[in-house]
Design a protein around this motif. Structure first.
Motif, short mmCIF file in Angstrom:
data_model
loop_
_atom_site.label_atom_id
_atom_site.label_comp_id
_atom_site.label_asym_id
_atom_site.label_seq_id
_atom_site.Cartn_x
_atom_site.Cartn_y
_atom_site.Cartn_z
N ARG A 79 17.52 62.20 24.51
CA ARG A 79 17.95 62.71 25.82
C ARG A 79 19.28 62.05 26.18
O ARG A 79 19.42 60.84 26.10
CB ARG A 79 16.93 62.39 26.90
CG ARG A 79 15.64 63.12 26.70
CD ARG A 79 14.63 62.69 27.74
NE ARG A 79 13.34 63.23 27.39
CZ ARG A 79 12.59 63.94 28.21
NH1 ARG A 79 12.99 64.15 29.43
NH2 ARG A 79 11.45 64.42 27.80
N PHE A 80 20.22 62.88 26.59
CA PHE A 80 21.53 62.39 27.00
C PHE A 80 21.58 62.32 28.52
O PHE A 80 21.11 63.23 29.20
CB PHE A 80 22.63 63.31 26.48
CG PHE A 80 22.76 63.30 24.99
CD1 PHE A 80 23.66 62.46 24.36
CD2 PHE A 80 21.96 64.13 24.21
CE1 PHE A 80 23.76 62.45 22.97
CE2 PHE A 80 22.07 64.13 22.83
CZ PHE A 80 22.97 63.28 22.22
N LYS A 81 22.14 61.24 29.03
CA LYS A 81 22.26 61.06 30.48
C LYS A 81 23.56 61.71 30.94
O LYS A 81 24.59 61.05 31.10
CB LYS A 81 22.23 59.58 30.84
CG LYS A 81 20.91 58.94 30.54
CD LYS A 81 20.91 57.48 30.91
CE LYS A 81 19.57 56.88 30.55
NZ LYS A 81 19.46 55.48 30.92
N GLU A 82 23.50 63.00 31.09
CA GLU A 82 24.65 63.76 31.56
C GLU A 82 24.14 64.94 32.37
O GLU A 82 22.96 65.26 32.34
CB GLU A 82 25.52 64.23 30.38
CG GLU A 82 24.77 65.03 29.35
CD GLU A 82 25.59 65.31 28.10
OE1 GLU A 82 25.56 66.47 27.65
OE2 GLU A 82 26.25 64.39 27.58
N MET A 83 25.02 65.58 33.07
CA MET A 83 24.65 66.75 33.87
C MET A 83 25.40 67.95 33.33
O MET A 83 26.61 67.87 33.17
CB MET A 83 24.97 66.53 35.34
CG MET A 83 24.06 65.51 35.99
SD MET A 83 22.31 65.84 35.79
CE MET A 83 22.04 67.06 37.02
N PRO A 85 21.36 68.04 32.09
CA PRO A 85 20.68 67.25 31.06
C PRO A 85 20.72 67.94 29.70
O PRO A 85 20.68 69.17 29.62
CB PRO A 85 19.25 67.16 31.57
CG PRO A 85 19.32 67.48 33.02
CD PRO A 85 20.49 68.39 33.19
#
Length: 113
Positions: A79-83, A85
Motif C-alpha cells: 500500500r502506498f501512502k498517497e492520494m 490510495p
C-alpha cells in the motif's frame, strides 16, 4: 518455511498426512490461483490491472483469491501512502516458484485441450 505456507499446513488439520502433491494442489488447484500467478509473473500490478488481464473473474472473487494468496505467502500487497490510495501486488519467492508450474500447465492445456 514461509509463514503463509505454515498457516496452510495448520489449515489442513487432519489432512496433514496428505502427500506433498495433494497439499500443494489444495493451495493451488482452484480455478484462479495459477492464472493469477501467471498474470503477476512480470512486474507488480494494481488490482484493476489484474481484473483487466483476467476476463471472467468478478471483482469479489478476485479480491477473495488475492487475500487468500497473501495469507498463504504467495503474494505481497504493498500500500502506498498517497492520494488517491494505491495498492500493488507482487509474487513472493514462493509465488514465483509457481510460475514454471503454471506455465507448464498452460502449455499442456494448449496441446491437449
Amino acid at each position: 518455511m514461509p509463514e503463509g505456507l505454515a498457516a496452510e499446513q495448520s489449515h489442513l488439520g487432519h489432512h496433514s498426512h496428505w502427500s506433498p502433491l495433494a497439499r500443494a494442489l489444495n493451495v493451488t488447484g482452484d480455478r484462479w490461483t495459477l492464472v493469477i500467478v501467471l498474470a503477476l509473473a512480470g512486474d507488480p500490478k494494481r488490482p484493476v490491472q489484474l481484473r483487466d488481464r483476467l476476463p471472467g473473474i468478478s471483482a469479489g472473487v478476485l479480491d477473495r483469491h488475492l487475500q487468500q494468496m497473501v495469507a498463504l505467502g504467495l503474494l505481497l500487497r504493498r500500500r502506498f501512502k498517497e492520494m488517491p490510495p494505491r495498492v500493488e501486488l507482487a509474487l513472493t519467492d514462493a509465488g514465483r516458484e509457481l510460475v514454471p508450474v503454471a506455465d507448464a500447465l498452460a502449455r499442456w492445456g494448449v496441446k491437449h485441450l
